[in-house]
Design a protein around this motif. Structure first.
Motif, short mmCIF file in Angstrom:
data_model
loop_
_atom_site.label_atom_id
_atom_site.label_comp_id
_atom_site.label_asym_id
_atom_site.label_seq_id
_atom_site.Cartn_x
_atom_site.Cartn_y
_atom_site.Cartn_z
N LEU A 194 -9.64 3.43 -4.67
CA LEU A 194 -8.96 3.52 -5.97
C LEU A 194 -8.56 2.13 -6.47
O LEU A 194 -8.76 1.79 -7.64
N LEU A 195 -7.98 1.34 -5.56
CA LEU A 195 -7.47 0.03 -5.96
C LEU A 195 -8.59 -0.88 -6.48
O LEU A 195 -8.37 -1.70 -7.36
N LEU B 48 0.13 6.38 -6.91
CA LEU B 48 -1.20 6.88 -7.28
C LEU B 48 -1.49 8.22 -6.62
O LEU B 48 -2.66 8.61 -6.49
N LEU C 140 1.95 1.85 -3.50
CA LEU C 140 0.83 2.29 -4.33
C LEU C 140 0.40 3.71 -3.98
O LEU C 140 -0.01 4.48 -4.85
N ARG C 141 0.49 4.03 -2.70
CA ARG C 141 0.13 5.39 -2.26
C ARG C 141 0.98 6.41 -3.00
O ARG C 141 0.50 7.44 -3.45
N ARG D 224 0.83 -1.21 0.00
CA ARG D 224 0.00 0.00 0.00
C ARG D 224 0.87 1.26 0.00
O ARG D 224 0.53 2.25 -0.65
N ARG E 24 -7.62 9.39 3.51
CA ARG E 24 -6.66 9.12 2.44
C ARG E 24 -6.50 7.61 2.22
O ARG E 24 -6.50 7.14 1.09
N GLU E 25 -6.43 6.88 3.30
CA GLU E 25 -6.27 5.42 3.18
C GLU E 25 -7.53 4.79 2.61
O GLU E 25 -7.46 3.85 1.83
N LEU F 244 -7.42 5.35 -1.00
CA LEU F 244 -6.50 4.41 -1.67
C LEU F 244 -7.21 3.07 -1.91
O LEU F 244 -7.14 2.51 -3.00
N LYS G 92 -2.75 2.68 7.78
CA LYS G 92 -1.94 2.53 6.57
C LYS G 92 -1.78 1.07 6.15
O LYS G 92 -1.44 0.80 5.00
#
Lengths: 218, 288
Positions: free
Chosen positions: B43-44, A206, A202-203, A199, B36-37, B40, B11
């Motif tokens: 998005l994935l 992206l 990827l953070r 992650r 934010r997490e 993410l 995270k």
């Protein structure tokens, strides 16, 4: 004759009284073991989509994903007598698919390493090849979204191998940490740590999409 | 629950527990990290998906049918088949050891024999063994370490097995019954067999395969282009053997163990690279 009896036994298929879709994976495996090919077809229909997409996200190669997904089913079929219901069937088949995908990734790396043309661009953490899944024209408004999805796909496929499977299984397949650990044969702590590191990568990759998506949340 | 713990959990992609949610209600900064997490993760999930071809099932059934008809590799691995194969392998091993004893030689140690079966070298940092059975899941180390530094065997050039130089030397003398000129008398210690020009012991070794110098240099992580007078180094992979030997971008590699490097293939390998760097000429020694 023993042979005749064997053939008769082969044909003597016990058809389930209920619809195949109502049966559990283990019931379907038992039925397949008894020679019921329709039960195996039901297993294929349950898993073919997710398994192919899982492999596709690992490799970024459509044709190879189809081939390896099919190979996973072939292996299940021929090893059906050896399958034990200790784990969920999905764990078992994902495990096979993961092995095949990792093996393919290794083959590609070796090929790259020894190909004079591709050799010098080689980098452990570098991008795998990525084939966008759909090249058909899209309406204008979808172009940005399509580009973003492709960037996400590329970001995942170019992850180091050790993070790729855990990330896909967790973030896209939405499997539990425990199941991922079983699929990958890792400890729970290692699994979590790989997901966390994946992650992190990827953070960064992206970042630009992340900013806008976080803005939307507020 | 403090901010550091909270952010670490967020995270890692774990779903926030009640305690974390409680903390998020009080801490704006952590709440932003949580957003934010979450972003993410969302998005994935948008990663592209593919549709299956309409003939997926038919093609799968054909594969199964072909495998069934054609004596599949799967049935080959069934335990019933492994018994006679294993018995034959044991018999061959016994015969080989007996033969070696009759020749007045010490039979090879078991460890050496086992090493021979390892098809690919894994260096200490490449994460472990490199092959796995198709249905045997790789160990965590295997997953952790894609076989980057490991190389598949080339014809007639077995890969190193992690054995010591002395063991290798013993092997060669034992089997060949004659001394070999091991890298012209230099301590062969840690040169990879592919590169040191000393093929592994076989009674009648096949002539060494010829490789382009570019390919040989690539073996140790050096990208080079042939120019007049040698091979111009374009890049050196970090942590590679070439990098450890001290090769740098821009160097001109002119010879290997005294043999001029042209664009013609050369036989075997070597360990001393003659390099022109600016106005200086250097000898760099390859030590994996």
């Amino acid at each position: 004759m023993a042979l005749d009896r064997f053939e008769l036994e082969q044909r003597e298929v016990r058809k389930p009284a209920v619809s195949y879709s109502d049966l559990s994976d283990h019931d379907l495996i038992d039925a397949t073991r008894d020679g019921d090919e329709a039960a195996f077809a039901e297993i294929v229909s349950r898993y073919k989509g997710q398994l192919t997409n899982y492999i596709y996200r690992m490799l970024g190669d459509y044709e190879e994903s189809i081939d390896l997904a099919q190979e996973s089913f072939v292996r299940v079929y021929f090893a059906i007598d050896r399958y034990h219901s200790k784990y969920a069937f999905s764990t078992y088949i994902y495990r096979i698919a993961t092995n095949l995908a990792i093996s393919e990734l290794r083959k590609r790396k070796r090929r790259k390493l020894y190909s004079l043309t591709g050799l010098f661009s080689y980098d452990d953490e570098s991008e795998e090849q990525y084939q966008p899944p759909d090249a058909r024209p899209h309406p204008e408004e979808e172009v940005v979204s399509r580009e973003m999805r492709e960037t996400i796909g590329k970001a995942i496929v170019s992850l180091p191998d050790r993070y790729k499977a855990p990330i896909i299984l967790r973030e896209i397949e939405e499997k539990s940490y425990e199941e991922i650990a079983e699929i990958l044969g890792l400890g729970l702590g290692t699994t979590k740590s790989r997901i966390s590191r994946g992650r992190g990568i990827l953070r960064q990759r992206l970042e630009r999409y992340l900013e806008s998506s976080t803005d939307e949340l507020h | 629950m403090n901010c550091i713990e909270t952010r670490e959990i967020l995270k890692s992609g774990e779903r926030p527990s009640e305690r974390i949610l409680e903390h998020l209600r009080e801490c704006g900064e952590c709440a932003r990290v949580a957003d934010r997490e979450k972003g993410l993760s969302e998005l994935l999930k948008m990663a592209p998906a593919v549709e299956l071809p309409s003939d997926f099932d038919r093609s799968l059934m054909n594969k199964i049918e072909n495998r069934r008809r054609g004596g599949s590799s799967v049935s080959f691995l069934r335990p019933g088949f492994l018994v006679p194969v294993s018995a034959a392998a044991v018999l061959l091993a016994v015969l080989a050891i007996t033969f070696a004893l009759f020749q007045g030689q010490t039979p090879p140690e078991t460890a050496d024999t086992a090493d021979e079966s390892i098809p690919v070298n894994s260096s200490a940092d490449d994460g472990g063994p490199s092959t796995s059975g198709s249905e045997t899941f790789p160990s965590s180390d295997e997953l952790a370490g894609p076989v980057v530094n490991a190389s598949p065997e080339r014809a007639g050039t077995p890969r190193p097995n992690g054995e010591s130089a002395d063991q290798r030397k013993d092997d060669e003398e034992r089997f060949e019954g004659r001394s070999r000129d091991l890298a012209a008398g230099t301590p062969e210690s840690i040169i990879p067999p592919f590169f040191d020009g000393t093929p592994k012991a076989v009674p009648d070794p096949a002539p060494a395969r010829r490789f382009s110098p570019g390919e040989l240099l690539a073996e140790i992580g050096i990208e080079a282009r042939f120019e007049q007078g040698g091979w111009k180094v374009l890049s050196v992979r970090q942590e590679s053997i070439g990098a450890r030997a001290g090769v740098r971008n821009g160097d001109l590699i002119t010879s290997l163990d005294g043999r001029a490097l042209t664009d013609a293939p050369i036989e075997g390998g070597g360990k001393n690279l003659l390099v022109v760097r600016g106005s200086r000429e250097l000898t760099l020694t390859i030590t994996p």
